[in-house]
Design an enzyme around this catalytic site. Structure first.
Site, PDB file in Angstrom:
ATOM      1  N   TYR A 172     -34.311 -31.418  22.631  1.00  0.00           N
ATOM      2  CA  TYR A 172     -32.919 -31.912  21.453  1.00  0.00           C
ATOM      3  C   TYR A 172     -32.670 -29.977  21.498  1.00  0.00           C
ATOM      4  O   TYR A 172     -33.034 -29.779  20.794  1.00  0.00           O
ATOM      5  CB  TYR A 172     -33.020 -32.515  20.774  1.00  0.00           C
ATOM      6  CG  TYR A 172     -32.248 -33.130  20.070  1.00  0.00           C
ATOM      7  CD1 TYR A 172     -31.167 -32.942  20.338  1.00  0.00           C
ATOM      8  CD2 TYR A 172     -32.296 -33.074  18.870  1.00  0.00           C
ATOM      9  CE1 TYR A 172     -29.529 -32.935  19.430  1.00  0.00           C
ATOM     10  CE2 TYR A 172     -31.290 -33.752  18.386  1.00  0.00           C
ATOM     11  CZ  TYR A 172     -30.208 -33.484  18.904  1.00  0.00           C
ATOM     12  OH  TYR A 172     -29.041 -34.405  17.294  1.00  0.00           O
ATOM     13  N   LYS A 208     -31.267 -33.619  25.907  1.00  0.00           N
ATOM     14  CA  LYS A 208     -29.970 -33.503  24.814  1.00  0.00           C
ATOM     15  C   LYS A 208     -29.170 -32.607  24.971  1.00  0.00           C
ATOM     16  O   LYS A 208     -29.636 -32.076  23.880  1.00  0.00           O
ATOM     17  CB  LYS A 208     -30.337 -34.634  23.703  1.00  0.00           C
ATOM     18  CG  LYS A 208     -29.540 -34.610  22.813  1.00  0.00           C
ATOM     19  CD  LYS A 208     -29.056 -35.839  21.456  1.00  0.00           C
ATOM     20  CE  LYS A 208     -28.211 -36.133  20.999  1.00  0.00           C
ATOM     21  NZ  LYS A 208     -28.308 -36.624  19.769  1.00  0.00           N
TER      22      LYS A 208
END
Length: 176
Positions: free
Chosen positions: A17, A46
């Site tokens: 992330y 992400k």
């Protein structure tokens, strides 16, 4: 070394992330790609740096089955059109059908239709983050009749001006 030992011991798939806006640190493409190549259980990122050039470097150089997932709603469509895999979204919590359709159209290379949806929701994306997440999307939920806009301290609800603008946005959508 510690990260390597933990990653190798874990059979659980991992999604990196990258959200510099919350961590004050950006994972550079070189770092992400090294991790993706070295650890088979790291399956995706992400990518929420908001930097389409950085996202394109990841897409261009990623391992075959590694997923580059947008974590920034505003650049989701350009990322998908550049070869990204999809999105982990905030605005889609309020408008799941419409935002999913935009991504599907992008993956199908139906660019004009996808951008029509993108621009229809672009202002709402800016608005929901204007006074912080999750206050903005919770206010959308309220105006959609899905839930109240309750947030826990130290977070606070959006102000009256933003609430009215989000209400107008939602009402205009219902009429279109």
């Amino acid at each position: 070394q510690h990260f390597k030992a933990v990653a190798e011991a874990s059979p659980v798939p991992v999604i990196l992330y990258n959200v510099p806006g919350r961590t004050a640190s950006n994972m550079l493409p070189e770092t992400v790609l090294r991790l993706a190549n070295d650890f088979k259980n790291i399956v995706a990122i992400k990518e929420a740096a908001g930097d389409i050039v950085q996202a394109m470097k990841l897409i261009q150089n990623k391992p075959k089955d590694f997923l580059i997932i947008s974590g920034d709603d505003m650049v989701t469509l350009p990322m998908v059109l550049a070869g990204g895999s999809g999105v982990i979204s905030v605005i889609a919590e309020g408008f799941p059908k419409e935002f999913s359709e935009m991504v599907r159209l992008g993956l199908q290379r139906k660019v004009d239709e996808a951008y029509a949806l993108h621009y229809k929701y672009a202002n709402s994306i800016d608005m929901i983050f204007e006074q912080g997440n999750p206050a903005g999307i919770k206010e959308v939920f309220k105006h959609l009749g899905l839930s109240e806009n309750t947030v826990r301290l130290p977070l606070v609800n959006v102000n009256a001006d933003l609430s009215n603008r989000l209400k107008n946005f939602v009402e205009n959508l219902k009429q279109s």
